[in-house]
Design an enzyme around this catalytic site. Structure first.
Site, PDB file in Angstrom:
ATOM      1  N   GLY A 102      32.543  31.662  44.801  1.00  0.00           N
ATOM      2  CA  GLY A 102      32.603  32.153  43.420  1.00  0.00           C
ATOM      3  C   GLY A 102      33.778  31.512  42.690  1.00  0.00           C
ATOM      4  O   GLY A 102      34.867  31.404  43.246  1.00  0.00           O
ATOM      5  N   ARG A 117      27.748  28.043  46.849  1.00  0.00           N
ATOM      6  CA  ARG A 117      27.818  28.539  48.220  1.00  0.00           C
ATOM      7  C   ARG A 117      26.812  27.677  48.977  1.00  0.00           C
ATOM      8  O   ARG A 117      25.709  27.444  48.491  1.00  0.00           O
ATOM      9  CB  ARG A 117      27.438  30.021  48.274  1.00  0.00           C
ATOM     10  CG  ARG A 117      28.272  30.872  47.304  1.00  0.00           C
ATOM     11  CD  ARG A 117      28.050  32.350  47.496  1.00  0.00           C
ATOM     12  NE  ARG A 117      28.440  33.131  46.318  1.00  0.00           N
ATOM     13  CZ  ARG A 117      29.679  33.582  46.074  1.00  0.00           C
ATOM     14  NH1 ARG A 117      30.648  33.340  46.920  1.00  0.00           N
ATOM     15  NH2 ARG A 117      29.935  34.290  44.991  1.00  0.00           N
ATOM     16  N   ASP A 160      37.583  33.041  51.501  1.00  0.00           N
ATOM     17  CA  ASP A 160      37.418  32.947  52.957  1.00  0.00           C
ATOM     18  C   ASP A 160      36.291  32.008  53.378  1.00  0.00           C
ATOM     19  O   ASP A 160      36.408  31.292  54.366  1.00  0.00           O
ATOM     20  CB  ASP A 160      37.146  34.337  53.546  1.00  0.00           C
ATOM     21  CG  ASP A 160      38.453  35.093  53.763  1.00  0.00           C
ATOM     22  OD1 ASP A 160      39.513  34.445  53.819  1.00  0.00           O
ATOM     23  OD2 ASP A 160      38.400  36.327  53.869  1.00  0.00           O
ATOM     24  N   THR A 187      40.265  33.471  44.271  1.00  0.00           N
ATOM     25  CA  THR A 187      39.137  34.399  44.123  1.00  0.00           C
ATOM     26  C   THR A 187      39.607  35.585  43.304  1.00  0.00           C
ATOM     27  O   THR A 187      40.708  36.106  43.550  1.00  0.00           O
ATOM     28  CB  THR A 187      38.582  34.901  45.473  1.00  0.00           C
ATOM     29  OG1 THR A 187      37.800  36.077  45.231  1.00  0.00           O
ATOM     30  CG2 THR A 187      39.669  35.251  46.475  1.00  0.00           C
ATOM     31  N   ASP A 200      38.704  38.448  43.534  1.00  0.00           N
ATOM     32  CA  ASP A 200      38.766  39.661  44.370  1.00  0.00           C
ATOM     33  C   ASP A 200      40.148  39.898  44.974  1.00  0.00           C
ATOM     34  O   ASP A 200      40.448  41.006  45.403  1.00  0.00           O
ATOM     35  CB  ASP A 200      37.744  39.571  45.513  1.00  0.00           C
ATOM     36  CG  ASP A 200      36.309  39.675  45.022  1.00  0.00           C
ATOM     37  OD1 ASP A 200      36.121  39.889  43.812  1.00  0.00           O
ATOM     38  OD2 ASP A 200      35.393  39.531  45.845  1.00  0.00           O
ATOM     39  N   ASP A 217      41.289  39.123  47.795  1.00  0.00           N
ATOM     40  CA  ASP A 217      41.109  39.741  49.116  1.00  0.00           C
ATOM     41  C   ASP A 217      41.427  38.786  50.273  1.00  0.00           C
ATOM     42  O   ASP A 217      40.926  38.963  51.382  1.00  0.00           O
ATOM     43  CB  ASP A 217      39.672  40.277  49.248  1.00  0.00           C
ATOM     44  CG  ASP A 217      38.625  39.188  49.113  1.00  0.00           C
ATOM     45  OD1 ASP A 217      38.975  38.062  48.710  1.00  0.00           O
ATOM     46  OD2 ASP A 217      37.444  39.459  49.402  1.00  0.00           O
ATOM     47  N   ARG A 233      33.337  42.880  45.946  1.00  0.00           N
ATOM     48  CA  ARG A 233      32.243  43.141  46.876  1.00  0.00           C
ATOM     49  C   ARG A 233      32.718  43.923  48.095  1.00  0.00           C
ATOM     50  O   ARG A 233      32.094  44.845  48.542  1.00  0.00           O
ATOM     51  CB  ARG A 233      31.665  41.800  47.308  1.00  0.00           C
ATOM     52  CG  ARG A 233      30.291  41.872  47.842  1.00  0.00           C
ATOM     53  CD  ARG A 233      29.683  40.530  48.054  1.00  0.00           C
ATOM     54  NE  ARG A 233      30.625  39.409  47.891  1.00  0.00           N
ATOM     55  CZ  ARG A 233      30.235  38.164  47.701  1.00  0.00           C
ATOM     56  NH1 ARG A 233      28.952  37.886  47.631  1.00  0.00           N
ATOM     57  NH2 ARG A 233      31.107  37.190  47.592  1.00  0.00           N
TER      58      ARG A 233
HETATM   59  O1  F6P Z   1      33.864  36.807  45.396  1.00  0.00           O
HETATM   60  C1  F6P Z   1      33.949  36.854  44.023  1.00  0.00           C
HETATM   61  C2  F6P Z   1      32.793  37.620  43.438  1.00  0.00           C
HETATM   62  O2  F6P Z   1      32.941  37.569  42.036  1.00  0.00           O
HETATM   63  C3  F6P Z   1      32.617  39.041  43.927  1.00  0.00           C
HETATM   64  O3  F6P Z   1      33.477  39.966  43.302  1.00  0.00           O
HETATM   65  C4  F6P Z   1      31.172  39.290  43.610  1.00  0.00           C
HETATM   66  O4  F6P Z   1      30.635  40.292  44.407  1.00  0.00           O
HETATM   67  C5  F6P Z   1      30.549  37.966  43.907  1.00  0.00           C
HETATM   68  O5  F6P Z   1      31.554  36.996  43.755  1.00  0.00           O
HETATM   69  C6  F6P Z   1      29.375  37.631  43.045  1.00  0.00           C
HETATM   70  O6  F6P Z   1      28.823  36.454  43.488  1.00  0.00           O
HETATM   71  P1  F6P Z   1      27.733  35.605  42.690  1.00  0.00           P
HETATM   72  O7  F6P Z   1      28.457  34.849  41.624  1.00  0.00           O
HETATM   73  O8  F6P Z   1      27.129  34.721  43.710  1.00  0.00           O
HETATM   74  O9  F6P Z   1      26.768  36.574  42.085  1.00  0.00           O
END
Ligand code: F6P
Length: 324
Positions: free
Chosen positions: A13, A74, A105, A127, A129, A131, A173
């Protein structure tokens, strides 16, 4: 022999400040007299050879831009042995001796697998998050929180006028860092995070009743996406409290926007550190900021570390959510 050419990629992300980190990598590499290749679309670019040279001028004006000029993705194929070997072969073919990966990660797991194939790697945590365990801070968190705060302040205006309850779902998440930070900053009545098992009576209903009994006529409930869905929380509130909450899912808006000073400066420091350390012969490490100081950790150790929600932060959020 000193390295002549390194690659940089962003993966997973995106987060505001990734571009500032790419810029710092390119600028710093220039001072070491090495070339930087931009590997596009995350690990897909390694597999497909989607690689462009990043000259100095290509990072002009990049600091203030959200998103990532390298694109991101990804890449399930890179989770296979064959995928990693294809990546290693691309690097060999293109004469790229080290890879800097900017992301979370998942990005670092890719770097670890490349390291096991003999590639020198360095990770930069980015990120929203926040995290990642080996660092107190990951690029993008501050901008994402400010975006959420700005939106919730606006929501509060209309909730106050109509004397309503607002349930706001923020990203996160597996982690409640955004929810807690934003919850404290907007003065939320309740903050739900994945790290703490949800008890509706204690964590939501009691708090709304308490606030109502002390004169509050509007309410803000923050829920991290990993703790539940805003729509379900709203349905519970309707059933048990009798109010009809309005729902807002902030979603990907939190991932965009021009990075704040904190994200620009952190990204710049981390990008420079990664290149300097690679040039000093360090490899297979992840940059971290601990108590404001730049450090780096072995990538295997970093991936084994676990990031908890800071107890004192959560406690502050819980105590201050009781409105009188
Ligand atoms: O890891 C970052 C994040 O924004 C999370 O908070 C969220 O759950 C996820 O990515 C969303 O991913 P995507 O952009 O693939 O929908």
């Amino acid at each position: 022999m000193a390295m002549r050419r390194i690659g940089v990629l962003t993966s997973g992300g995106d987060s505001p400040g990734m571009n500032a980190a790419v810029r710092a990598v390119v600028r710093t590499a220039h001072t070491h007299d090495i070339e930087v290749m931009g590997i596009r679309r995350g690990y897909n670019g390694l597999i497909n050879g989607d690689i462009v040279e990043l000259g100095q001028s290509m990072v002009n004006g990049l600091m203030a831009r959200g998103g990532t000029m390298l694109y991101t993705a990804r890449c399930p194929e890179f989770m296979t042995k064959e995928g990693v070997e294809k990546g290693r072969d691309t690097l060999k073919y293109r004469g790229i001796e080290g890879v800097i990966g900017i992301g979370g990660d998942g990005t670092f797991r890719g770097l670890r697998d490349l390291a096991e194939c003999g590639v020198a790697t360095f990770g930069i945590p980015a990120t929203i998050d926040n995290d990642i365990a080996c660092t107190n801070y990951s690029i993008g968190f501050d901008t994402a929180c400010n975006t959420a705060i700005d939106a919730i302040d606006k929501l509060r205006d209309t909730m106050q006028s109509h004397e309503r309850c607002s349930v706001v779902e923020v990203m996160g998440r597996r982690a409640g860092h955004i929810a807690v930070y934003v919850g404290i900053a907007v003065g939320a009545n309740a903050i739900l995070v994945p790290e703490h098992k949800l008890d509706f009576e204690r964590d939501v209903f009691e708090k709304i009743r308490y606030a109502r009994n002390h004169g509050n006529t509007h309410f803000i409930i923050i829920v991290a996406e990993g703790a539940g869905k805003a729509i379900d929380v709203a349905a519970e509130i309707k059933e048990h409290i009798g109010m009809e909450p309005r729902i807002t899912v902030l979603g990907h808006i939190q991932r965009g926007g021009t990075p704040t000073a904190r994200d620009r400066v952190t990204a710049s420091r981390m990008g420079k550190h990664a290149v300097d350390m690679l040039m000093a012969g360090k490899k297979n490490r992840v940059v971290g900021i601990i108590d404001g100081n730049l450090q780096d950790f072995d990538i295997f150790t970093a991936l084994d570390m676990k990031r908890e929600l800071q107890d004192s932060m959560y406690e502050t959020a819980v105590v201050l959510s009781l409105s009188r």
